[in-house]
Design a protein around this motif. Sequence first.
Motif, PDB file in Angstrom:
ATOM      1  N   UNK A  16      61.380 -14.024 -63.318  1.00 38.29           N
ATOM      2  CA  UNK A  16      61.368 -14.510 -62.635  1.00 38.29           C
ATOM      3  C   UNK A  16      61.738 -16.040 -62.677  1.00 38.29           C
ATOM      4  N   UNK A  17      61.496 -16.544 -63.902  1.00 38.83           N
ATOM      5  CA  UNK A  17      62.368 -18.052 -63.870  1.00 38.83           C
ATOM      6  C   UNK A  17      63.573 -18.586 -63.515  1.00 38.83           C
ATOM      7  N   UNK A  18      64.354 -17.377 -64.008  1.00 36.68           N
ATOM      8  CA  UNK A  18      66.215 -16.987 -63.732  1.00 36.68           C
ATOM      9  C   UNK A  18      66.301 -16.885 -62.159  1.00 36.68           C
ATOM     10  N   UNK A  19      64.942 -16.923 -61.191  1.00 32.90           N
ATOM     11  CA  UNK A  19      65.883 -16.628 -60.365  1.00 32.90           C
ATOM     12  C   UNK A  19      64.431 -18.217 -58.950  1.00 32.90           C
ATOM     13  N   UNK A  20      63.603 -19.111 -59.475  1.00 33.24           N
ATOM     14  CA  UNK A  20      63.102 -19.840 -59.358  1.00 33.24           C
ATOM     15  C   UNK A  20      63.345 -21.216 -59.883  1.00 33.24           C
ATOM     16  N   UNK A  79      61.575 -20.730 -42.112  1.00 29.94           N
ATOM     17  CA  UNK A  79      63.227 -21.300 -43.193  1.00 29.94           C
ATOM     18  C   UNK A  79      63.499 -22.642 -43.476  1.00 29.94           C
ATOM     19  N   UNK A  80      62.328 -23.114 -44.167  1.00 31.02           N
ATOM     20  CA  UNK A  80      62.947 -24.657 -45.095  1.00 31.02           C
ATOM     21  C   UNK A  80      62.730 -23.814 -46.715  1.00 31.02           C
ATOM     22  N   UNK A  81      61.883 -23.538 -46.595  1.00 31.04           N
ATOM     23  CA  UNK A  81      62.127 -22.707 -47.884  1.00 31.04           C
ATOM     24  C   UNK A  81      62.527 -22.211 -48.462  1.00 31.04           C
ATOM     25  N   UNK A  82      63.437 -21.678 -47.366  1.00 33.86           N
ATOM     26  CA  UNK A  82      65.028 -20.299 -47.726  1.00 33.86           C
ATOM     27  C   UNK A  82      66.081 -21.702 -48.041  1.00 33.86           C
ATOM     28  N   UNK A  83      65.754 -22.997 -46.971  1.00 34.28           N
ATOM     29  CA  UNK A  83      66.893 -23.804 -46.992  1.00 34.28           C
ATOM     30  C   UNK A  83      66.578 -24.481 -48.336  1.00 34.28           C
ATOM     31  N   UNK A  84      65.473 -24.449 -49.048  1.00 36.40           N
ATOM     32  CA  UNK A  84      65.296 -25.398 -50.441  1.00 36.40           C
ATOM     33  C   UNK A  84      66.270 -24.511 -50.930  1.00 36.40           C
ATOM     34  N   UNK A  85      65.429 -23.616 -51.747  1.00 39.74           N
ATOM     35  CA  UNK A  85      66.306 -22.010 -51.716  1.00 39.74           C
ATOM     36  C   UNK A  85      68.028 -22.017 -52.646  1.00 39.74           C
ATOM     37  N   UNK A  86      67.981 -21.804 -50.775  1.00 37.75           N
ATOM     38  CA  UNK A  86      69.965 -21.519 -50.938  1.00 37.75           C
ATOM     39  C   UNK A  86      70.539 -23.572 -51.584  1.00 37.75           C
ATOM     40  N   UNK A  87      70.294 -24.365 -51.163  1.00 41.33           N
ATOM     41  CA  UNK A  87      70.606 -25.307 -51.153  1.00 41.33           C
ATOM     42  C   UNK A  87      70.646 -25.688 -52.965  1.00 41.33           C
ATOM     43  N   UNK A  88      69.503 -25.017 -53.513  1.00 40.12           N
ATOM     44  CA  UNK A  88      70.060 -24.912 -55.128  1.00 40.12           C
ATOM     45  C   UNK A  88      70.106 -23.921 -55.756  1.00 40.12           C
ATOM     46  N   UNK A 102      73.197 -32.183 -46.061  1.00 38.39           N
ATOM     47  CA  UNK A 102      73.517 -30.557 -46.953  1.00 38.39           C
ATOM     48  C   UNK A 102      72.202 -29.632 -46.146  1.00 38.39           C
ATOM     49  N   UNK A 103      71.412 -30.416 -45.801  1.00 37.10           N
ATOM     50  CA  UNK A 103      70.020 -29.944 -46.592  1.00 37.10           C
ATOM     51  C   UNK A 103      69.988 -29.251 -44.769  1.00 37.10           C
ATOM     52  N   UNK A 104      69.853 -30.265 -43.620  1.00 36.47           N
ATOM     53  CA  UNK A 104      70.599 -29.575 -41.974  1.00 36.47           C
ATOM     54  C   UNK A 104      70.773 -28.527 -41.965  1.00 36.47           C
ATOM     55  N   UNK A 105      72.720 -28.761 -42.510  1.00 36.92           N
ATOM     56  CA  UNK A 105      73.489 -27.870 -42.215  1.00 36.92           C
ATOM     57  C   UNK A 105      73.089 -26.208 -42.207  1.00 36.92           C
ATOM     58  N   UNK A 106      72.199 -26.801 -43.713  1.00 39.39           N
ATOM     59  CA  UNK A 106      71.573 -24.890 -44.638  1.00 39.39           C
ATOM     60  C   UNK A 106      70.819 -24.621 -43.324  1.00 39.39           C
ATOM     61  N   UNK A 107      69.687 -25.439 -42.609  1.00 35.03           N
ATOM     62  CA  UNK A 107      68.770 -24.593 -42.596  1.00 35.03           C
ATOM     63  C   UNK A 107      68.722 -25.026 -41.076  1.00 35.03           C
ATOM     64  N   UNK A 154      55.157 -27.835 -52.828  1.00 39.12           N
ATOM     65  CA  UNK A 154      53.759 -26.889 -52.437  1.00 39.12           C
ATOM     66  C   UNK A 154      55.674 -25.847 -51.940  1.00 39.12           C
ATOM     67  N   UNK A 155      56.908 -26.306 -51.653  1.00 40.85           N
ATOM     68  CA  UNK A 155      57.438 -25.481 -50.857  1.00 40.85           C
ATOM     69  C   UNK A 155      58.193 -24.574 -52.684  1.00 40.85           C
ATOM     70  N   UNK A 156      58.945 -25.115 -53.329  1.00 40.87           N
ATOM     71  CA  UNK A 156      58.156 -24.381 -54.583  1.00 40.87           C
ATOM     72  C   UNK A 156      57.914 -23.188 -55.173  1.00 40.87           C
ATOM     73  N   UNK A 157      56.340 -23.516 -54.564  1.00 40.56           N
ATOM     74  CA  UNK A 157      55.302 -22.559 -54.825  1.00 40.56           C
ATOM     75  C   UNK A 157      55.716 -21.338 -54.088  1.00 40.56           C
ATOM     76  N   UNK A 158      56.239 -21.946 -52.235  1.00 39.27           N
ATOM     77  CA  UNK A 158      56.093 -20.695 -51.331  1.00 39.27           C
ATOM     78  C   UNK A 158      57.628 -19.931 -51.941  1.00 39.27           C
ATOM     79  N   UNK A 159      58.283 -20.577 -52.398  1.00 41.28           N
ATOM     80  CA  UNK A 159      59.536 -19.478 -53.189  1.00 41.28           C
ATOM     81  C   UNK A 159      59.160 -18.245 -53.875  1.00 41.28           C
ATOM     82  N   UNK A 160      58.598 -19.220 -54.844  1.00 41.81           N
ATOM     83  CA  UNK A 160      57.667 -18.653 -56.210  1.00 41.81           C
ATOM     84  C   UNK A 160      56.762 -17.615 -55.591  1.00 41.81           C
ATOM     85  N   UNK A 161      56.451 -17.412 -54.705  1.00 42.71           N
ATOM     86  CA  UNK A 161      55.532 -16.569 -54.584  1.00 42.71           C
ATOM     87  C   UNK A 161      56.664 -14.862 -53.607  1.00 42.71           C
ATOM     88  N   UNK A 162      57.362 -16.062 -52.712  1.00 42.74           N
ATOM     89  CA  UNK A 162      58.356 -14.731 -52.279  1.00 42.74           C
ATOM     90  C   UNK A 162      58.489 -13.339 -53.187  1.00 42.74           C
TER      91      UNK A 162
END
Length: 199
Positions: free
Chosen positions: A160-164, A79-88, A106-111, A142-150
């Motif tokens: 990859x650079x366009x989506x991360x 949930x946390x990496x997904x929240x960060x990804x959608x936020x960006x 805003x992060x709280x609302x996305x979460x 660390x969260x951005x690394x999880x997003x990249x890995x997913x």
Amino acid sequence: MNDKLSISYHTAKKILLELLENNDFSTDEDVLKILGSIIPPKDTNVITCEKEEMSRIVIDKNGRIFLPSYSSMEVKMPYLPKTVFIFFLIHKEGIEFKSMYNYIQELYEIYQIVALEKNTEASKIRRSLENLVEPVNNRIYETCSIIRRSFSMVIPELLMEFYCITGKRGEKHQIRIDSSLIEIENEKLKEMFNLRHNH
């Protein structure tokens, strides 16, 4: 070796498609030799281009992430990496990591949207987000690394650079994909996205 005669064309095709979908045969010489004899050389460029074609990012009504051109499967992440990804994704203009504490509501609302099916305590979410935006720790990296890995499971390496989330330390970070390739079906998230992009 007569076993293959008992398999129907339809079954053989189904098995072949499943094998190709779930395995990387790009370095297997025997497979490449057979493919080379079936596909004329002039078509190999077309295949490469199709492979590296940009996919839309679809955020569905439940906040799930899909890249339909690459896979029909959901791109799963906590949930946390997904929240960060959608936020960006919403903040296409880019945000400095150190100023993310300004957006904690805003992060709280996305979460809350992405964790819809899990009844997480509000105080627990807050603590998790406060830890994320705390400038002195590395949680955001660390969260951005999880997003990249997913995403590395489904996105061609060259794209990859366009989506991360990318950016230099101390500067704005952003997701570089074009806004026209972002499709948000969740009403609340769409509203947040449009608010940023229609002024």
